[in-house]
Write a protein that holds these residues in place. Structure first.
Motif, mmCIF file in Angstrom:
data_model
loop_
_atom_site.group_PDB
_atom_site.id
_atom_site.type_symbol
_atom_site.label_atom_id
_atom_site.label_comp_id
_atom_site.label_asym_id
_atom_site.label_seq_id
_atom_site.Cartn_x
_atom_site.Cartn_y
_atom_site.Cartn_z
ATOM 1 N N LEU A 28 47.268 2.232 -17.546
ATOM 2 C CA LEU A 28 48.907 3.013 -16.550
ATOM 3 C C LEU A 28 49.381 2.331 -15.388
ATOM 4 O O LEU A 28 50.343 2.406 -15.105
ATOM 5 N N LYS A 64 52.003 -0.200 -14.722
ATOM 6 C CA LYS A 64 53.439 0.296 -15.501
ATOM 7 C C LYS A 64 54.190 1.538 -14.223
ATOM 8 O O LYS A 64 55.465 1.086 -14.125
ATOM 9 N N LYS A 79 41.043 14.628 -15.589
ATOM 10 C CA LYS A 79 41.085 13.133 -16.018
ATOM 11 C C LYS A 79 41.690 13.332 -17.204
ATOM 12 O O LYS A 79 42.360 12.811 -17.436
ATOM 13 N N ASP A 80 42.391 14.252 -17.488
ATOM 14 C CA ASP A 80 43.547 14.906 -18.773
ATOM 15 C C ASP A 80 44.743 14.473 -18.072
ATOM 16 O O ASP A 80 45.771 14.944 -18.968
ATOM 17 N N THR A 81 44.564 14.263 -16.958
ATOM 18 C CA THR A 81 46.668 14.096 -16.551
ATOM 19 C C THR A 81 47.243 13.204 -17.026
ATOM 20 O O THR A 81 46.086 12.247 -17.393
ATOM 21 N N ASN A 82 48.579 13.339 -16.710
ATOM 22 C CA ASN A 82 49.423 12.449 -17.750
ATOM 23 C C ASN A 82 49.520 11.494 -16.667
ATOM 24 O O ASN A 82 49.845 11.423 -15.009
ATOM 25 N N GLN A 83 50.318 10.199 -16.991
ATOM 26 C CA GLN A 83 50.398 9.532 -16.024
ATOM 27 C C GLN A 83 51.687 10.008 -15.140
ATOM 28 O O GLN A 83 51.497 9.303 -13.834
ATOM 29 N N GLN A 84 52.164 10.486 -15.347
ATOM 30 C CA GLN A 84 53.709 10.663 -13.710
ATOM 31 C C GLN A 84 53.051 11.651 -12.763
ATOM 32 O O GLN A 84 53.450 11.249 -11.884
ATOM 33 N N GLU A 85 51.848 12.168 -13.272
ATOM 34 C CA GLU A 85 51.506 13.037 -12.042
ATOM 35 C C GLU A 85 50.288 12.273 -11.404
ATOM 36 O O GLU A 85 50.287 12.405 -10.556
ATOM 37 N N LEU A 86 49.495 11.865 -11.885
ATOM 38 C CA LEU A 86 49.369 10.196 -11.410
ATOM 39 C C LEU A 86 49.587 9.574 -10.568
ATOM 40 O O LEU A 86 49.717 9.213 -8.809
ATOM 41 N N GLU A 87 50.795 9.540 -11.233
ATOM 42 C CA GLU A 87 51.662 8.172 -9.426
ATOM 43 C C GLU A 87 52.172 9.375 -8.771
ATOM 44 O O GLU A 87 52.196 8.745 -7.611
ATOM 45 N N ASN A 120 48.322 19.982 -6.567
ATOM 46 C CA ASN A 120 49.074 20.202 -7.118
ATOM 47 C C ASN A 120 48.734 21.841 -8.069
ATOM 48 O O ASN A 120 47.801 22.787 -6.793
#
Length: 217
Positions: A22, A25, A106-114, A128
């Motif tokens: 991730l 990207k 840990k089940d967060t998505n790429q958008q929130e992680l970034e 959040n």
């Protein structure tokens, strides 16, 4: 724009590989330190200190709570995002008060992680819905009572002004521009606020401001 130097601590190889894929990207974010345990991470910090670290809570040798405490003691400028499966509100509040700057599942998505990485690096925190709900429920359970603004902390009018803008998620540069002051002056006010309120970082400032009703949000 400077590249954000990222650290990652997790003892599950498959999960680390997923996070690394991730990160590839995300422009302007570079993984500079990868560790398989808390002790491994603390050892590697002697060679390179990242800007932000993604930290798992459950590890065999030194758990994430202990690592957070060590980071606060030895590298207070290193920002911490807890990345875990634990979503208990008491745990979230405890970690944030201990000095974590953000908390993700840990089940967060790429958008929130970034978003979390960039916000934590730029603003010093990422709140959040998970963190906000834990904080507000903690307030309700403690039955917080309104106080006269700044009374117990002897804050100056300028410090209250800066604190209010911090809680509104303004960056240091944005606050400086808004108040016609230098970024260095704003950082000075931020450090004074952290000292006066007895917290560890910017995330702690916001939690304290809400919990003790220091400002109106």
């Amino acid at each position: 724009m400077d590249t954000i130097k990222l650290g990652l601590i997790d003892d599950h190889n498959l999960f680390r590989e997923g996070i690394k894929s991730l990160l590839l990207k995300m422009s302007g974010i570079s993984l500079v330190l990868e560790a398989v345990s808390g002790r491994d991470f603390l050892t590697k910090l002697s060679n390179i200190v990242p800007d932000v670290v993604l930290l798992d809570l459950e590890m065999e040798d030194i758990n994430g709570v202990e690592v957070t405490q060590k980071i606060q003691e030895l590298y207070p400028d290193l920002k911490i995002i807890i990345l875990t499966m634990h979503k208990e509100e008491r745990m979230i509040s405890y970690l944030m008060e201990l000095g974590a700057n953000g908390y993700l599942l840990k089940d967060t998505n790429q958008q929130e992680l970034e978003e979390a990485i960039r916000s934590t690096h730029q603003k010093g925190f990422y709140f959040n819905a998970l963190v906000s709900e834990a904080l507000l429920k903690g307030l309700k359970n403690k039955g917080a009572k309104p106080q006269i603004i700044g009374k117990n902390y002897q804050l100056t009018s300028r410090e209250l002004e800066v604190l209010e803008l911090i809680t509104m998620e303004y960056t240091t540069t944005e606050i400086a521009d808004k108040l016609f002051l230098s970024a260095r002056t704003i950082e000075g006010h931020r450090k004074n606020l952290i000292s006066k309120l007895g917290v560890k970082n910017t995330a702690g400032l916001i939690m304290k401001a809400v919990r003790d009703n220091i400002i109106s949000i």
